[in-house]
Design a protein around this motif. Structure first.
Motif, PDB file in Angstrom:
ATOM      1  N   LYS A  41       0.819  -1.214   0.000  1.00  0.00           N
ATOM      2  CA  LYS A  41       0.000   0.000   0.000  1.00  0.00           C
ATOM      3  C   LYS A  41       0.850   1.261   0.000  1.00  0.00           C
ATOM      4  N   VAL A  42       2.003   1.206   0.663  1.00  0.00           N
ATOM      5  CA  VAL A  42       2.837   2.411   0.765  1.00  0.00           C
ATOM      6  C   VAL A  42       4.007   2.369  -0.212  1.00  0.00           C
ATOM      7  N   GLY A  43       4.004   1.391  -1.120  1.00  0.00           N
ATOM      8  CA  GLY A  43       5.031   1.343  -2.156  1.00  0.00           C
ATOM      9  C   GLY A  43       6.361   0.779  -1.728  1.00  0.00           C
ATOM     10  N   MET A  44       6.401   0.079  -0.589  1.00  0.00           N
ATOM     11  CA  MET A  44       7.656  -0.527  -0.145  1.00  0.00           C
ATOM     12  C   MET A  44       7.766  -1.929  -0.733  1.00  0.00           C
ATOM     13  N   VAL A  45       7.931  -1.976  -2.048  1.00  0.00           N
ATOM     14  CA  VAL A  45       8.030  -3.237  -2.782  1.00  0.00           C
ATOM     15  C   VAL A  45       9.260  -3.184  -3.672  1.00  0.00           C
ATOM     16  N   GLY A  46       9.621  -4.349  -4.225  1.00  0.00           N
ATOM     17  CA  GLY A  46      10.813  -4.397  -5.066  1.00  0.00           C
ATOM     18  C   GLY A  46      12.040  -3.969  -4.296  1.00  0.00           C
ATOM     19  N   PRO A  47      12.860  -3.087  -4.864  1.00  0.00           N
ATOM     20  CA  PRO A  47      14.081  -2.632  -4.181  1.00  0.00           C
ATOM     21  C   PRO A  47      13.797  -1.890  -2.881  1.00  0.00           C
ATOM     22  N   GLU A  48      12.558  -1.360  -2.735  1.00  0.00           N
ATOM     23  CA  GLU A  48      12.199  -0.619  -1.534  1.00  0.00           C
ATOM     24  C   GLU A  48      11.701  -1.530  -0.415  1.00  0.00           C
ATOM     25  N   SER A  49      11.535  -2.795  -0.723  1.00  0.00           N
ATOM     26  CA  SER A  49      11.053  -3.736   0.292  1.00  0.00           C
ATOM     27  C   SER A  49      12.096  -3.902   1.395  1.00  0.00           C
ATOM     28  N   PRO A  50      11.675  -3.998   2.666  1.00  0.00           N
ATOM     29  CA  PRO A  50      12.650  -4.156   3.750  1.00  0.00           C
ATOM     30  C   PRO A  50      13.343  -5.509   3.686  1.00  0.00           C
TER      31      PRO A  50
END
Length: 257
Positions: free
Chosen positions: A218-227
């Motif tokens: 939902k907040v766009g923390m996916v792909g390279p931004e995923s923790p």
């Protein structure tokens, strides 16, 4: 010294992002068994292993690599199907804010493990979350919010995860975490601390892994931004050749494992 170092590092979520992961071959406690006597060893093992629950193996951060396992890339289903793996619990370092009755409280996320033995906290009352719309709150947080079993709470990822900045972009990112990342959940259980290891961070707020994944999306923390994953705690069966085969299979899920 280990406990102090870990506590200090956990105060800043970005400091805990690993450069990579490596399988620990051997039980979590083997080194301590070799280094300390029976009484001191038992006490220290309890102290440093609280995060692991009753796990006997772990995949843990190794900082000399540059290939972390990201949360949304982790194949927990595939790993859990390996022969000899009885259960697992991935661990990320994400802070959340929980709100109810005009009050708010901070906490650190804990993912519900496949088996309750893997949980780093104990259930005081109620039940562990078995659906994405449920949450287990620490007793201290529930008291602060004046909330109890069956009540609704609002949860969102904490802006504390982001670096301090006055830029418009960073302010927008913080608003996104609060607005887009908010979700209403039902309290299914109340937990109690096993040794105070989460108390400095407000306590462990337990969600299902799929709910955390949806929240990050939902907040766009996916792909390279995923923790990145901090640890993967495992309950592993077997001995001898069978055990070695299981550990070898697990290593296929680890960069340069």
């Amino acid at each position: 010294m280990w406990r102090i170092t870990r506590t200090m590092m956990k105060r800043d979520a970005r400091m805990m992002m690993p450069a990579g992961l490596a399988i620990v071959i051997g039980t979590l406690f083997m080194c301590l068994t070799l280094l300390f006597g029976n009484v001191a060893n038992a006490s220290m093992r309890r102290e440093i292993s609280m995060d692991a629950g009753q796990a006997n193996y772990a995949v843990t951060a190794r900082r000399d690599q540059d290939k972390p396992i990201l949360f949304d890339e982790f194949d927990s289903r595939g790993l859990s199907k390996l022969q000899g793996v009885r259960g697992l619990r991935p661990d990320v370092n994400l802070m959340v804010d929980t709100e109810a009755n005009g009050r708010s409280s901070k906490g650190i996320l804990a993912i519900m493990g496949a088996r309750q033995e893997l949980m780093p906290i104990d259930l005081d009352r109620g039940q562990w979350p078995d659906s994405d719309d449920q949450v287990v709150l620490p007793r201290s947080v529930a008291d602060r919010l004046q909330a109890s079993l069956g009540d609704k709470v609002r949860l969102h990822l904490s802006p504390l995860m982001l670096p301090e900045s006055d830029s418009a972009q960073d302010s927008s990112n913080k608003e996104r975490l609060v607005d887009q990342g908010s979700v209403n959940l039902t309290i299914s259980g109340i937990s109690k601390s096993r040794g105070g290891q989460y108390d400095d961070f407000g306590g462990a707020v337990v969600l299902t892994g799929s709910r955390i994944g949806r929240l990050l999306t939902k907040v766009g923390m996916v792909g390279p931004e995923s923790p990145p994953l901090e640890n993967i705690y495992l309950l592993v069966n077997g001995q001898g050749k069978e055990l070695q085969n299981t550990l070898h299979d697990i290593s296929r899920y680890v960069p340069d494992g």
